[in-house]
Design a protein around this motif. Sequence first.
Motif, mmCIF file in Angstrom:
data_model
loop_
_atom_site.group_PDB
_atom_site.id
_atom_site.type_symbol
_atom_site.label_atom_id
_atom_site.label_comp_id
_atom_site.label_asym_id
_atom_site.label_seq_id
_atom_site.Cartn_x
_atom_site.Cartn_y
_atom_site.Cartn_z
ATOM 1 N N TYR A 62 9.756 -25.603 -37.511
ATOM 2 C CA TYR A 62 9.332 -24.163 -37.497
ATOM 3 C C TYR A 62 9.822 -23.671 -36.037
ATOM 4 N N ARG A 63 9.803 -24.314 -35.185
ATOM 5 C CA ARG A 63 10.027 -23.699 -33.991
ATOM 6 C C ARG A 63 11.804 -23.503 -33.888
ATOM 7 N N ARG A 64 12.448 -24.637 -34.535
ATOM 8 C CA ARG A 64 13.868 -24.056 -34.590
ATOM 9 C C ARG A 64 14.107 -22.925 -35.591
ATOM 10 N N ARG A 65 13.370 -22.749 -36.457
ATOM 11 C CA ARG A 65 13.637 -21.737 -37.497
ATOM 12 C C ARG A 65 13.286 -20.456 -36.970
ATOM 13 N N TRP A 66 12.314 -20.637 -36.074
ATOM 14 C CA TRP A 66 11.820 -19.102 -35.193
ATOM 15 C C TRP A 66 12.798 -18.946 -34.350
ATOM 16 N N LEU A 67 13.159 -19.824 -33.588
ATOM 17 C CA LEU A 67 14.530 -19.486 -32.491
ATOM 18 C C LEU A 67 15.691 -18.939 -33.089
ATOM 19 N N ARG A 68 16.022 -19.539 -34.306
ATOM 20 C CA ARG A 68 17.140 -19.037 -34.844
ATOM 21 C C ARG A 68 16.974 -17.579 -35.621
ATOM 22 N N GLY A 81 13.801 -15.526 -35.530
ATOM 23 C CA GLY A 81 12.865 -14.421 -35.205
ATOM 24 C C GLY A 81 13.391 -13.601 -33.964
ATOM 25 N N SER A 90 7.921 -10.046 -41.370
ATOM 26 C CA SER A 90 8.765 -10.349 -42.672
ATOM 27 C C SER A 90 7.802 -10.496 -43.904
ATOM 28 N N GLU A 137 12.041 -16.464 -45.458
ATOM 29 C CA GLU A 137 11.024 -17.087 -44.416
ATOM 30 C C GLU A 137 9.980 -17.625 -44.972
ATOM 31 N N TYR A 152 10.696 -20.950 -46.258
ATOM 32 C CA TYR A 152 10.857 -21.678 -45.023
ATOM 33 C C TYR A 152 9.406 -22.352 -44.882
ATOM 34 N N LEU A 153 8.541 -21.530 -44.957
ATOM 35 C CA LEU A 153 7.060 -21.928 -44.508
ATOM 36 C C LEU A 153 6.533 -23.010 -45.811
#
Length: 348
Positions: free
Chosen positions: A63-69, A71, A106, A136, A139-140
């Motif tokens: 989730y952190r990587r998805r957010w950095l990519r 968000g 989102s 997104e 992804y959750l």
Amino acid sequence: MAGLDGLRTVAVVLVIVYHVKPGPLPGGSVAVDVFFTLSGFVITRLLIAEYARTGGIDLRRFYRRRWLRLGPALLTMCAVTALLSLAFPLPLFDGAWTAAALAAMSVVNLVRAGEAGSYSDLTSPLSHTWSLGVEEQFYLAWPLLLLVLLRHTTARKVLAWVAALCVLPLLWRLALWDPTAAHRIYNGPDTRADQLLIGALAAVVLARLRADDPRLAVLRRWAGRLCWPAFALLGLIAWRIPIAEASAWNPVWYTAGFLVAAVLSATVVVALDLLPGSWPSRLLSVGALAWVGRNLSYGMYLWHYPVIRLLSDLGVADDQLLPMGLTATVAAALASYVLVERPLLGRG
């Protein structure tokens, strides 16, 4: 995978052309369906590879990587749009603060799904972010569900469960269908889930087949045969089948059509993955095309809609809107990549 990166470039350019000149490409929004299936495939490949390597999935890291990519670039676009509304009294910026807040959370797709008839002006400045909301929200939920399946069932049952999940959104659309439910079906994360899950199913199938498995050779052969016909059918849909306008709320497309588009997209994705030396893969793997898809396609999708609407509101002539819009969109995406996306991903 350079071929898949090139496919991203083709899809995002098709979306931009559709938003500028929908007349010649009434079904250009099918490119979003391609994005959904490609996203489901790539994310599931990453998750399964991590599970095979470590015996688990680090959800917090995922989730952190998805957010950095996703968000920071999204928030930057929302903030710039909202701030520009203070400087320019243009139609694009009417309600920009509300639209920016919904896009940042989102939930644009959820708001649009609740609207019957014509869309309201509530999300219009950033209405294109509806598809980002669908992705997104997927992804959750999907990593959690996949982790449960991987831990508590056999590989064959994982495949069966994912295949069954692909059918449920189709049945749900059939139950929901009514012309007044078109917005609900088009924007709902549940009613579009099969397009992401078809990509996930393709990833699960490939993960089950070892390099020496004879079924892999059969799959590779048929993927090569069907890739060009699938490409051609997707192009035909973009050229001839209206999708998103109220006059195009076709019960066949809004029920089975989404699944058909996902299957065609998955056919292309699997062929590009299994046959990197094939002509489609080599064409899409051209250096610039692949680089743009890998690094700029997300930013281009984020920025194209407000950029094109801004140019239109400023009086750019129709025959100049597409080339100027593409140029400005690439410039904005490049700035986003250099100043926002790459620095944050580099820091991890």
